[in-house]
Scaffold this motif. Structure first.
Motif, PDB file in Angstrom:
ATOM      1  N   ALA A 169      22.085  27.582 -24.743  1.00  0.00           N
ATOM      2  CA  ALA A 169      22.017  26.965 -26.079  1.00  0.00           C
ATOM      3  C   ALA A 169      22.191  28.021 -27.171  1.00  0.00           C
ATOM      4  N   VAL A 170      21.582  29.187 -26.953  1.00  0.00           N
ATOM      5  CA  VAL A 170      21.718  30.257 -27.952  1.00  0.00           C
ATOM      6  C   VAL A 170      23.163  30.759 -28.015  1.00  0.00           C
ATOM      7  N   VAL A 171      23.831  30.798 -26.853  1.00  0.00           N
ATOM      8  CA  VAL A 171      25.237  31.228 -26.847  1.00  0.00           C
ATOM      9  C   VAL A 171      26.095  30.266 -27.675  1.00  0.00           C
ATOM     10  N   LEU A 225      14.690  34.577 -28.886  1.00  0.00           N
ATOM     11  CA  LEU A 225      16.013  35.043 -28.459  1.00  0.00           C
ATOM     12  C   LEU A 225      17.028  35.024 -29.610  1.00  0.00           C
ATOM     13  N   PRO A 226      17.196  33.896 -30.344  1.00  0.00           N
ATOM     14  CA  PRO A 226      18.126  33.963 -31.488  1.00  0.00           C
ATOM     15  C   PRO A 226      17.689  34.973 -32.540  1.00  0.00           C
ATOM     16  N   ALA A 227      16.372  35.121 -32.726  1.00  0.00           N
ATOM     17  CA  ALA A 227      15.891  36.105 -33.710  1.00  0.00           C
ATOM     18  C   ALA A 227      16.270  37.523 -33.288  1.00  0.00           C
ATOM     19  N   LEU A 228      16.134  37.796 -31.989  1.00  0.00           N
ATOM     20  CA  LEU A 228      16.476  39.136 -31.493  1.00  0.00           C
ATOM     21  C   LEU A 228      17.973  39.412 -31.636  1.00  0.00           C
ATOM     22  N   VAL A 229      18.802  38.395 -31.425  1.00  0.00           N
ATOM     23  CA  VAL A 229      20.254  38.571 -31.591  1.00  0.00           C
ATOM     24  C   VAL A 229      20.578  38.923 -33.045  1.00  0.00           C
ATOM     25  N   ILE A 230      19.902  38.259 -34.005  1.00  0.00           N
ATOM     26  CA  ILE A 230      20.124  38.572 -35.426  1.00  0.00           C
ATOM     27  C   ILE A 230      19.758  40.029 -35.713  1.00  0.00           C
ATOM     28  N   VAL A 231      18.651  40.487 -35.145  1.00  0.00           N
ATOM     29  CA  VAL A 231      18.223  41.879 -35.358  1.00  0.00           C
ATOM     30  C   VAL A 231      19.258  42.855 -34.807  1.00  0.00           C
ATOM     31  N   VAL A 232      19.763  42.567 -33.606  1.00  0.00           N
ATOM     32  CA  VAL A 232      20.766  43.463 -32.990  1.00  0.00           C
ATOM     33  C   VAL A 232      22.035  43.518 -33.845  1.00  0.00           C
ATOM     34  N   VAL A 233      22.477  42.356 -34.318  1.00  0.00           N
ATOM     35  CA  VAL A 233      23.662  42.328 -35.191  1.00  0.00           C
ATOM     36  C   VAL A 233      23.388  43.091 -36.487  1.00  0.00           C
ATOM     37  N   GLY A 234      22.154  42.993 -36.973  1.00  0.00           N
ATOM     38  CA  GLY A 234      21.805  43.677 -38.212  1.00  0.00           C
ATOM     39  C   GLY A 234      21.829  45.188 -38.117  1.00  0.00           C
ATOM     40  N   LEU A 235      21.870  45.726 -36.892  1.00  0.00           N
ATOM     41  CA  LEU A 235      21.930  47.190 -36.738  1.00  0.00           C
ATOM     42  C   LEU A 235      23.301  47.750 -37.145  1.00  0.00           C
ATOM     43  N   ILE A 236      24.328  46.906 -37.151  1.00  0.00           N
ATOM     44  CA  ILE A 236      25.681  47.383 -37.471  1.00  0.00           C
ATOM     45  C   ILE A 236      25.752  48.000 -38.870  1.00  0.00           C
ATOM     46  N   PRO A 237      25.246  47.314 -39.929  1.00  0.00           N
ATOM     47  CA  PRO A 237      25.333  47.942 -41.251  1.00  0.00           C
ATOM     48  C   PRO A 237      24.493  49.197 -41.380  1.00  0.00           C
ATOM     49  N   VAL A 238      23.435  49.326 -40.559  1.00  0.00           N
ATOM     50  CA  VAL A 238      22.629  50.546 -40.614  1.00  0.00           C
ATOM     51  C   VAL A 238      23.477  51.751 -40.223  1.00  0.00           C
ATOM     52  N   VAL A 239      24.281  51.580 -39.178  1.00  0.00           N
ATOM     53  CA  VAL A 239      25.170  52.665 -38.744  1.00  0.00           C
ATOM     54  C   VAL A 239      26.191  52.978 -39.845  1.00  0.00           C
ATOM     55  N   VAL A 278      11.651  38.139 -22.594  1.00  0.00           N
ATOM     56  CA  VAL A 278      11.520  38.500 -21.169  1.00  0.00           C
ATOM     57  C   VAL A 278      10.570  37.560 -20.438  1.00  0.00           C
ATOM     58  N   LYS A 279       9.444  37.230 -21.071  1.00  0.00           N
ATOM     59  CA  LYS A 279       8.433  36.419 -20.373  1.00  0.00           C
ATOM     60  C   LYS A 279       8.808  34.936 -20.311  1.00  0.00           C
ATOM     61  N   SER A 280       9.787  34.526 -21.116  1.00  0.00           N
ATOM     62  CA  SER A 280      10.155  33.096 -21.117  1.00  0.00           C
ATOM     63  C   SER A 280      11.641  32.926 -20.815  1.00  0.00           C
ATOM     64  N   THR A 281      12.113  33.704 -19.841  1.00  0.00           N
ATOM     65  CA  THR A 281      13.531  33.635 -19.486  1.00  0.00           C
ATOM     66  C   THR A 281      13.895  32.236 -19.009  1.00  0.00           C
ATOM     67  N   ASP A 282      14.868  31.648 -19.712  1.00  0.00           N
ATOM     68  CA  ASP A 282      15.289  30.280 -19.402  1.00  0.00           C
ATOM     69  C   ASP A 282      16.799  30.212 -19.562  1.00  0.00           C
ATOM     70  N   LEU A 283      17.498  29.903 -18.460  1.00  0.00           N
ATOM     71  CA  LEU A 283      18.960  29.901 -18.478  1.00  0.00           C
ATOM     72  C   LEU A 283      19.498  28.839 -19.447  1.00  0.00           C
ATOM     73  N   ALA A 284      18.834  27.677 -19.490  1.00  0.00           N
ATOM     74  CA  ALA A 284      19.292  26.608 -20.392  1.00  0.00           C
ATOM     75  C   ALA A 284      19.164  27.039 -21.855  1.00  0.00           C
ATOM     76  N   ALA A 285      18.030  27.701 -22.160  1.00  0.00           N
ATOM     77  CA  ALA A 285      17.825  28.174 -23.528  1.00  0.00           C
ATOM     78  C   ALA A 285      18.856  29.243 -23.884  1.00  0.00           C
ATOM     79  N   PHE A 286      19.190  30.084 -22.898  1.00  0.00           N
ATOM     80  CA  PHE A 286      20.185  31.131 -23.135  1.00  0.00           C
ATOM     81  C   PHE A 286      21.553  30.522 -23.448  1.00  0.00           C
TER      82      PHE A 286
END
Length: 538
Positions: free
Chosen positions: A323-325, A514-528, A313-321
């Protein structure tokens, strides 16, 4: 001999070949370890090997103690007591398993180091000027690694011990009450001991194979030693020898896990027995149980996820976003292909192992699923050596009409994932096959259907839920995988794990979050998925 010929047809030979190829990297690793390390091994023996071993053992012991405290305590509370929202709490306790340990290490280091917000706020409040004015625990230390690894690995102990606690017959509780004994210490804990030891063995295997956390904290473990010798000293033979030495730890842990499973007969499985009902708890005692259960969740999921989210949130950068996509597309592409490959292989090998009847196919099928027990760094060496042999064979056959190399390509990475995560798909498919009545397959064959038709029209539809569950778990494991991807990826090919690792390695946590947070969100799938499977089992 006739029976062997009947059972070993072309179909079985194909499955046998596939299973052997999957096991070849491990054989290559063992073969390479007998080579000449040019005197480096003796140098390692005199200088750093003792430190590698002692640090690995200390890390295993520390993580084991804290994991037992977190896992067994929460499992007993959820199994023995019932309070408001306890079913939701059952799933919440599993959330830390969605966070790779190296991502939690990145988040905590950024938060608790000298330049981080916690120590900065303390200095502002107390008027301290330098680090000499106060004491603050160093997160980049053995203690910090024990804390991080325990916070994300305790669900392994929780899952197995909670199931064991829930299936203890109520008559055992009555015996404890009659004899005036404490039901937890005298009855339930001894009965659940095999399950707890099995979960602890899995935790220790994860600790031995961990690369991202120990590398980030600069802890000299055996796994980091393999990496340093291979990449830093350019001596793959010595790295293979350290890998083989590490294999002793893996064997000891596997034997421990197998021994604990052999003692499962401790539990009474009589159908006449009924399991004990959880005790209803309210008021202050319920609040206390909430605090105990949520403490490891706060350490292993809430705090690191909140730190990563705040950094984003504090380092919102469209270019970085953007790149992560792009990197996310690479991760989704390789994970989807890898999961499909793993499940296709698992269906073929597991079905042949169950229905072929050949002991050889069963043994080879089980061996092909042993890759999960090896650290990713070890398997990367084995895959590289094996594919080097295959490359030389292909180019020798082509007689100079264009050189073809598998090493350093997407195919090499997919093959490495197949070797490492075959166990995930194999275990899931094997579990599903055990629920199909054997007579159903026999009836299909007696009515004239071929093996292929039986597989397509009977077997796969009946185990489709197991296939989906195994595919999802394999998909998420590939998304999180770091050491093998780092060592075997093609040039200029990034996944979320390697992309996040490179920024974190350069102390650029805002870009890594940001990429780390995406990995965490994806990792929630097997928990369910895990929660749904466990509820069906209970």
């Amino acid at each position: 001999m006739i029976a062997l010929r009947r059972s070993f047809d072309i179909w079985s030979a194909s499955v046998f070949t596939l299973a052997v190829v999957i096991f070849c990297p491990i054989l290559s690793l063992i073969y390479l370890s007998f080579g000449d390390s040019e005197g480096l091994w003796s140098h390692l023996l005199e200088s750093v090997l003792a430190r590698y071993v002692s640090t690995t053992v200390a890390l295993m012991l520390g993580v084991s103690c804290l994991t037992l405290l977190f896992g067994v305590t929460t499992a007993w509370i959820v199994a023995a007591y019932q309070f408001r929202f306890s079913k939701i709490l059952d799933m919440v306790i599993l959330l830390p398993i969605a966070c790779p340990a190296y991502l939690v290490a990145y988040a905590y280091t950024d938060f608790f180091e000298y330049a981080g917000p916690v120590q900065g706020a303390l200095r502002d409040m107390m008027g301290w000027k330098t680090a000499r004015d106060y004491y603050f625990p160093e997160i980049r230390s053995l203690g910090g690694a024990i804390f991080v690894l325990s916070s994300v690995l305790y669900p392994y102990v929780y899952l197995l011990s909670r199931t064991a606690f829930r299936h203890i017959p109520s008559s055992f509780y009555e015996v404890a009450a009659i004899s005036n004994r404490n039901v937890f210490w005298n009855i339930c804990l001894p009965l659940a001991r095999p399950a707890i030891v099995a979960g602890l063995a899995l935790v220790c295997m994860e600790v031995v194979s961990d690369f991202g956390t120990v590398e980030f904290f600069s802890l000299e473990t055996l796994t980091l030693g393999i990496f340093n010798v291979w990449i830093g000293m350019n001596n793959i033979t010595a790295a293979a020898q350290i890998s083989t030495f590490t294999f002793i730890f893996i064997i000891l842990l596997l034997l421990t896990e197998m021994y604990s499973r052999s003692r499962k007969r401790f539990n009474d499985t009589s159908k006449k027995q009924t399991v004990a009902k959880p005790k209803m708890v309210t008021g202050f005692k319920a609040v206390l149980l909430y605090v105990v259960c949520l403490t490891p969740v706060i350490f292993g999921f809430v705090t690191p996820a909140a730190i990563l989210l705040w950094n984003v949130v504090k380092s919102t950068d469209l270019a970085a976003f953007r790149a992560v996509v792009d990197v996310l597309q690479n991760s989704l592409f390789i994970a989807t292909l890898g999961a499909g490959l793993i499940m296709g292989s698992a269906i073929l090998v597991a079905s042949a192992a169950k229905y072929n009847g050949s002991r050889i196919i069963q043994v080879v099928g089980n061996l092909s699923a042993t890759g999960y027990a090896f650290p990713g760094t070890m398997l990367a060496i084995g895959v590289l050596v094996f594919l080097g042999f295959v490359d030389r064979g292909i180019n020798a056959v082509s007689l100079g009409f264009g050189n073809v190399y598998l090493s350093g390509t997407i195919l090499a990475l997919l093959f490495a994932y197949l070797v490492r995560f075959q166990a995930v798909g194999y275990g899931s498919v094997s579990s599903g096959l055990t629920k199909i009545p054997p007579n159903l397959i026999a009836c299909s064959r007696s009515l004239g259907m071929t093996s292929h038709s039986t597989m397509r029209r009977i077997t796969i539809p009946l185990i489709q839920n197991s296939i989906i569950a195994g595919g999802v778990l394999a998909f998420v494991d590939i998304m999180k995988e770091l050491p093998m991807t780092l060592l075997l990826r093609p040039f200029d090919f990034e996944t979320l794990a390697t992309y996040s690792y490179q920024f974190a390695h350069d102390e650029l946590m805002d870009q890594a979050s940001l990429p780390a947070l995406v990995i965490v969100v994806v990792g929630l799938i097997p928990v369910v998925f895990l929660n749904r499977l466990l509820r069906a089992y209970d």
